[in-house]
Structures are given as structure tokens and as C-alpha cells.
Design a protein around this motif. Structure first.
Motif, PDB file in Angstrom:
ATOM      1  N   UNK A 138       6.608 -40.630  35.520  1.00  0.00           N
ATOM      2  CA  UNK A 138       8.771 -41.066  35.457  1.00  0.00           C
ATOM      3  C   UNK A 138       8.647 -41.506  33.988  1.00  0.00           C
ATOM      4  N   UNK A 139      10.018 -41.681  33.695  1.00  0.00           N
ATOM      5  CA  UNK A 139      10.219 -41.768  32.450  1.00  0.00           C
ATOM      6  C   UNK A 139      11.076 -43.862  32.258  1.00  0.00           C
ATOM      7  N   UNK A 140      10.666 -44.331  31.890  1.00  0.00           N
ATOM      8  CA  UNK A 140      10.858 -45.984  31.561  1.00  0.00           C
ATOM      9  C   UNK A 140      11.484 -46.132  30.770  1.00  0.00           C
ATOM     10  N   UNK A 158      10.157 -33.897  29.140  1.00  0.00           N
ATOM     11  CA  UNK A 158       9.847 -33.874  27.585  1.00  0.00           C
ATOM     12  C   UNK A 158      11.007 -34.344  26.658  1.00  0.00           C
ATOM     13  N   UNK A 159      11.700 -33.276  27.080  1.00  0.00           N
ATOM     14  CA  UNK A 159      12.884 -32.906  26.200  1.00  0.00           C
ATOM     15  C   UNK A 159      14.081 -33.969  26.740  1.00  0.00           C
ATOM     16  N   UNK A 197      14.608 -48.004  24.415  1.00  0.00           N
ATOM     17  CA  UNK A 197      13.827 -47.278  23.789  1.00  0.00           C
ATOM     18  C   UNK A 197      12.675 -46.787  25.343  1.00  0.00           C
ATOM     19  N   UNK A 198      12.639 -45.338  24.784  1.00  0.00           N
ATOM     20  CA  UNK A 198      11.703 -44.922  26.462  1.00  0.00           C
ATOM     21  C   UNK A 198      10.086 -44.493  26.135  1.00  0.00           C
ATOM     22  N   UNK A 199       9.630 -44.486  27.349  1.00  0.00           N
ATOM     23  CA  UNK A 199       8.256 -43.171  27.205  1.00  0.00           C
ATOM     24  C   UNK A 199       7.778 -42.630  28.991  1.00  0.00           C
ATOM     25  N   UNK A 200       7.339 -41.648  28.572  1.00  0.00           N
ATOM     26  CA  UNK A 200       7.087 -41.398  29.478  1.00  0.00           C
ATOM     27  C   UNK A 200       5.124 -41.668  30.031  1.00  0.00           C
ATOM     28  N   UNK A 244       6.459 -50.176  26.083  1.00  0.00           N
ATOM     29  CA  UNK A 244       7.140 -49.314  26.263  1.00  0.00           C
ATOM     30  C   UNK A 244       7.023 -48.901  24.326  1.00  0.00           C
ATOM     31  N   UNK A 245       6.383 -48.391  23.678  1.00  0.00           N
ATOM     32  CA  UNK A 245       6.493 -48.495  22.478  1.00  0.00           C
ATOM     33  C   UNK A 245       7.450 -47.392  22.066  1.00  0.00           C
ATOM     34  N   UNK A 246       7.277 -47.254  20.833  1.00  0.00           N
ATOM     35  CA  UNK A 246       8.670 -46.221  19.255  1.00  0.00           C
ATOM     36  C   UNK A 246       7.731 -44.859  20.294  1.00  0.00           C
ATOM     37  N   UNK A 247       6.516 -44.894  20.027  1.00  0.00           N
ATOM     38  CA  UNK A 247       6.103 -43.614  19.708  1.00  0.00           C
ATOM     39  C   UNK A 247       5.533 -43.402  21.175  1.00  0.00           C
ATOM     40  N   UNK A 248       5.421 -43.428  22.765  1.00  0.00           N
ATOM     41  CA  UNK A 248       5.218 -43.810  23.375  1.00  0.00           C
ATOM     42  C   UNK A 248       4.075 -45.044  24.125  1.00  0.00           C
ATOM     43  N   UNK A 249       3.413 -45.070  25.036  1.00  0.00           N
ATOM     44  CA  UNK A 249       3.134 -45.364  25.721  1.00  0.00           C
ATOM     45  C   UNK A 249       2.126 -46.520  25.199  1.00  0.00           C
ATOM     46  N   UNK A 250       1.724 -47.891  25.340  1.00  0.00           N
ATOM     47  CA  UNK A 250       0.874 -48.786  24.149  1.00  0.00           C
ATOM     48  C   UNK A 250       0.109 -49.676  25.393  1.00  0.00           C
ATOM     49  N   UNK A 251      -1.185 -49.557  24.964  1.00  0.00           N
ATOM     50  CA  UNK A 251      -2.305 -49.996  26.008  1.00  0.00           C
ATOM     51  C   UNK A 251      -2.334 -51.419  24.970  1.00  0.00           C
TER      52      UNK A 251
END
Length: 549
Positions: A104-106, A144-145, A115-118, A74-81
Motif C-alpha cells: 500500500x501507499x502511505x 510504483x508510477x 511525501x509518500x512511500x510504498x 516516511x522518507x523522501x526516497x522511500x521507507x526509513x527503518x
């Protein structure tokens, strides 16, 4: 005595009002056709990750079946692989409420909370870890919003102000549901998302260029440092001065000078802090090669009466306890008297150049961190004993000076690298400003003629209320038939004598995991409940002796 109305007896307007944030609780003013709503009113479904014991290493598999979403993803700018782990499909179905769908949102419950990601569409199945929450939004809000808003300062501030826990501050579903969130008309949400994406994509492009330049410098610096402390950088100097590489020796860091620790003066004694002029270094200050000033200062009285002793001579400081040690070991020099807190160790070099030791440690930073890290600690730590045993190459004093002279030329170039770093920081700040303006309706996308989402929200809330009774009625009948009302923790333990945390929670009426553990901690701290370990399982029992006392 007045009784609160049941949900089923509320009028549509009352249901809507319960979902809205009162004027006096709204964080700031938004356009007239927007609404401040409680976050919970935007959720179709929210669920915690499983208990830790329900998803342990024994449940992992080498097969790519159900991907476990961990905090590191769960990154600050989205999904971290990164940190890839899987469990089996069969085990995922045993914790079905924690299964997550792509889209879904996590939300992270900690480190930091909020912090949240899709969730991406890269795996066959996803399942939550214990420290995450899944959130499925209703049709009144764009995914997204919503995720942009969760990561915005106005929402994150609410989360941070209400976390629980000292070492690892957490949030919970029950808390998240009560936070305020601005809701524009549905069409406006999409315009805002489009505008944000357009602006941020340009900033991301500029950030990528600055990062590339910074990475290039860091690679060059690493090569030079490697050459400096293997003798390659000064090979020509040795030839000119008839010095052999055999003149180099290996020396333990512990033998390179005198070591000092530190401490924190009692914060409740004003005399130790008010008008203090002595630098007091903490890990937060370790951001440059030389410590020039610190965030906090202490007084001479603090030095005389606490463990924060004065380090008068030039020293090299090492952070030995901090979460930052996961990725870097901060090291810095001092050129004036300082004190340090308990998370820092100081080395005052003797018979060796301060600058040489500093750069040698910088060159071997990763090696020191890897070989001297403590295992099994709550907060990442460096073992002082292992640090003292770490071996460094030490040339003659003259060659030390030559190595430092060459490296100082790199310091000049480092200033340019810092400029790239400053650009990156400014871009990150601009992103936050854009998001803040977006969720205030200040990106020139709002159409005041558009109707608010009030009627749609009301309709969705009514649908949720109307689908609950049939299920709730069945539950209530079962409860009445079995004569089983929700129990407190003490009632459940008194009845069953000894229970694991998972079984104890199932017996109580406490639905939220964090609320359950917060209540349990109070009882353990006061001695009303005791913990007992059998093998790998923890059991909880009522402390009858403590209660009688």
C-alpha cells in the motif's frame, strides 16, 4: 431551483467527466493519449490514521506484532527503518481502518506534507499513526508510477499550496482527492517506471560514492577536533614551549563574553525592510562557518525601533529554536556588524579567541545539543540558561592560536568536502528533473498509437458507483428509522452537554479528521466552544455565557 444529480443517476460519460480535470485547471500539457484526472479517481481506498488518543504509548508493546508507521518512517526516497514502535495485534484490530498492507501507499500529512512511500514487506502487520494516510490504488494506475508521481514537484506543489496550520502545516484526504494527476496508458506507466529506475540507479551509484568520500572527511574532521580540545593535538607544542596541560581551565560559555538576542521588525512597516543594507541573520542563513550575507536585510530605522539590535563586534551565532535542532546545532561566526532574529543568540567573545570558541563549540556540537535542549516544546529549542552553563576547555591565548592555526589547515580540505556535497546536491536536482520530465511524457517512452486509459478508468468508476448503493441504502434506512441526521459541532454539544473530541466527531457529519479539527478550532478561537480537562481527558462544551453575550 436546480438540483444536483445524484451519483446513481449520472451517465457513464458524466461520471468520467467528474473524474477529469478541466482544461483550465491542468498544471501543464501532456501527450494526447494521457489524461489529467483527480487524484481521488485513482483510489480504491483511502483512510486516516487513528485519533491520537486511540494509539498512545500505553498501547505499545515490546513484542514485534503490529508495526506503527510514523512520520519518521516516511522518507523522501522511500521507507526509513528507524524509530521502531509496535502495538499489539488485538489493539490494531480495534483501529482496523488504519491497518495497512505491504505494497500500500502511505502519505505523510505533515513535516512536510505530501511525501509518500510504498509499505515494505518486513513485518507481520502495519498500522498507521495519526499523522499519516493510507492509499490503495485502483488497477488503472501502477503503484510504483503513482508513488513516484506523488513525490514529484507538480503534485507536492499542490499539496504545499493548500496545507493548513501555521506551526505544523497539514494536508487531508479531502484535499488530496481533488489534486490533479497525469494518467498515461497502463503500458506507458510501466515503461516510465522502468526508465526512471534505470536513470535513478546510475545517479544513486554516483551519489553513494560522493557520500562515502564526504563521510570519510567528516570522520577525519571529528577525530582532529576531538584531539584539538583534549590537548592531544598540541601536545608537542606544549613540550616545546614548556607549557603544562594544567594551564587549561574550564569556563562556562556564559562567562566567555557578552550575549545578545534578536527579534523580527514588523513586516508590515516597509521602512524597516525596503532597501535595507544591514544583515539580518535567521536560521536559514546558518549554512557556512562565516556569515557573509543574508537572505533578508533590514534598515537603520528597524534597528532603532525594534528588538533587532545591531551586533557590531565579531560574534559567534547559535541557532536556539528550529526544527533543524533535531539533527544538528548550527553555529557560525560573523566578521561584520549584523542583526539576528529571535531564533538566534549571539556571543561576542571577551578575553578568548573567537575562532577558538567557534571550533570548540563545533567539536562539542552534539554534546551541547543533547545537554541544553528544552523538553516538551512544540518546536525544538535550546535553553539559553543551559547554554550559558555549558563548560568549555580554555587553554592559554598562545595555545588557542596554535590550535586555530592547525584547524585552519582542515578548513582548506573542507572545501574539497564541500565539492562532494555540491555533487550530492546536483544529483538530487537531476533526480527532480528526471521525475518532472517523466510526468510530462518527455522520457521518449510514449507510444502515441496506444489508447488512453479512459475506458478502463470509466469502467472502474462505474464499478465503484454500482457497489455503493446497497450499502448506502442500508445506511439511509437506518438513519430514517432513528431520525438521526448529521449534526453540526454546536448541535452535538448542545444535545450531549460535554464530549471528548473523538465522541464529538462521531456525532457530527464531518468525516475528515483535519476538517473536523479545523472547524472545532474556529469555534474555540471565537469562544463558542470551551475546553475542559479532567485527568488525562479533554472535554468540549458549548460556552453558553459566550453565546448569550
Amino acid at each position: 431551483m436546480l438540483m444536483a444529480k445524484k451519483k446513481g443517476s449520472l451517465s457513464p460519460e458524466e461520471i468520467l467527466q467528474n473524474a477529469l480535470v478541466p482544461d483550465w485547471e491542468q498544471p501543464y500539457q501532456v501527450p494526447e493519449n494521457w489524461m489529467w484526472v483527480k487524484f481521488g479517481s485513482l483510489t480504491h481506498d483511502m483512510a486516516d490514521g487513528p485519533f491520537g488518543s486511540n494509539l498512545k504509548s500505553e498501547h505499545y508493546t515490546e513484542e514485534k506484532e503490529a508495526r506503527i508507521i510514523q512520520l519518521s518512517n516516511i522518507g523522501e526516497d522511500g521507507w526509513r527503518e528507524e524509530n521502531t514502535k509496535y502495538t499489539t495485534f488485538n489493539h490494531a484490530y480495534t483501529i482496523a481502518k488504519s491497518i495497512v498492507s505491504s505494497g500500500d501507499i502511505v502519505i505523510a500529512k505533515m513535516m512536510p506534507a505530501g511525501r509518500a512511500i510504498i509499505v515494505p514487506n518486513n513485518e507481520q502487520m502495519y498500522v498507521l499513526s495519526s499523522d499519516a494516510i493510507k492509499m490503495v490504488p485502483t488497477r488503472v494506475v501502477s503503484t510504483q508510477f503513482l508513488v513516484r508521481g506523488i513525490n514529484c514537484t507538480f503534485f507536492r506543489n499542490q499539496v504545499q499550496e493548500n496545507t493548513q496550520g501555521i506551526i505544523r502545516a497539514r494536508t487531508s484526504i479531502s484535499k488530496l482527492k481533488e489534486y490533479a494527476f497525469p494518467l498515461p496508458p497502463v503500458a506507458e506507466q510501466q515503461r516510465i517506471v522502468n526508465r526512471i529506475e534505470s536513470l535513478l540507479s546510475k545517479l544513486d551509484e554516483a551519489k553513494e560514492k560522493a557520500q562515502t568520500a564526504l563521510d570519510s572527511y567528516e570522520k577525519h574532521k571529528a577525530v582532529i577536533l576531538h584531539k584539538a580540545f583534549t590537548g592531544e593535538l598540541t601536545k608537542k607544542w606544549r613540550e616545546e614551549n614548556c607549557v603544562s596541560l594544567d594551564s587549561w581551565e574550564k569556563r562556562k560559555l556564559g562567562k566567555c563574553g557578552e550575549w545578545f538576542g534578536g527579534g523580527t521588525p514588523t513586516t508590515s512597516i516597509a521602512e524597516y525592510w525596503d532597501d535595507g543594507t544591514v544583515l539580518w541573520v535567521t536560521p536559514k542563513d546558518m549554512k557556512s562557518n562565516i556569515i557573509v550575507d543574508t537572505i533578508d536585510h533590514i534598515t537603520e530605522a528597524a534597528i532603532e525601533s525594534s528588538s533587532a539590535k545591531l551586533i557590531a563586534d565579531n560574534a559567534i551565532l547559535f541557532v536556539v529554536r528550529s526544527g533543524i535542532l533535531r539533527r544538528i546545532l548550527p553555529i557560525a561566526m560573523t566578521k561584520c556588524p549584523v542583526t539576528v532574529n529571535q531564533d538566534i543568540k549571539a556571543l561576542v567573545p571577551q578575553n578568548v579567541s573567537q575562532e577558538y570558541i567557534f571550533w570548540a563549540c563545533i567539536a562539542n556540537e552534539k554534546s551541547i545539543r543533547d545537554s541544553c535542549s528544552k523538553s516538551g516544546t512544540t518546536v525544538e529549542s535550546i535553553s539559553t540558561g543551559l547554554l550559558h552553563e555549558y563548560m568549555l576547555p580554555i587553554p592559554t591565548p598562545e595555545e588557542q592560536s596554535e590550535i586555530v592555526r592547525i584547524l585552519e589547515s582542515i578548513i582548506e580540505k573542507e572545501q574539497k568536502a564541500k565539492e562532494h556535497s555540491n555533487v550530492i546536491e546536483k544529483i538530487d536536482l537531476m533526480k527532480k528533473v528526471i521525475l518532472a520530465r517523466a510526468f510530462r511524457g518527455e522520457l521518449a517512452t510514449n507510444n502515441p498509437e496506444e489508447e488512453s486509459a479512459k475506458e478502463l478508468l470509466k469502467s472502474i468508476l462505474l464499478d465503484k458507483i454500482n457497489t455503493v448503493p446497497s450499502i448506502e441504502k442500508k445506511k439511509s434506512v437506518l438513519v430514517l428509522e432513528d431520525s438521526k441526521m448529521p449534526k453540526t459541532i454546536l448541535e452535538a454539544l448542545s444535545e450531549h452537554k460535554s464530549l471528548t473530541p473523538e465522541k464529538l466527531k462521531a456525532q457530527t457529519g464531518i468525516k475528515d479528521i483535519d476538517d473536523f479539527y479545523a472547524e472545532l478550532k474556529k469555534l474555540v478561537d471565537t469562544g463558542a466552544v470551551i475546553e475542559r480537562r479532567e485527568g488525562e481527558e479533554n472535554y468540549l462544551e458549548v460556552n453558553n455565557e459566550g453565546r448569550q453575550a
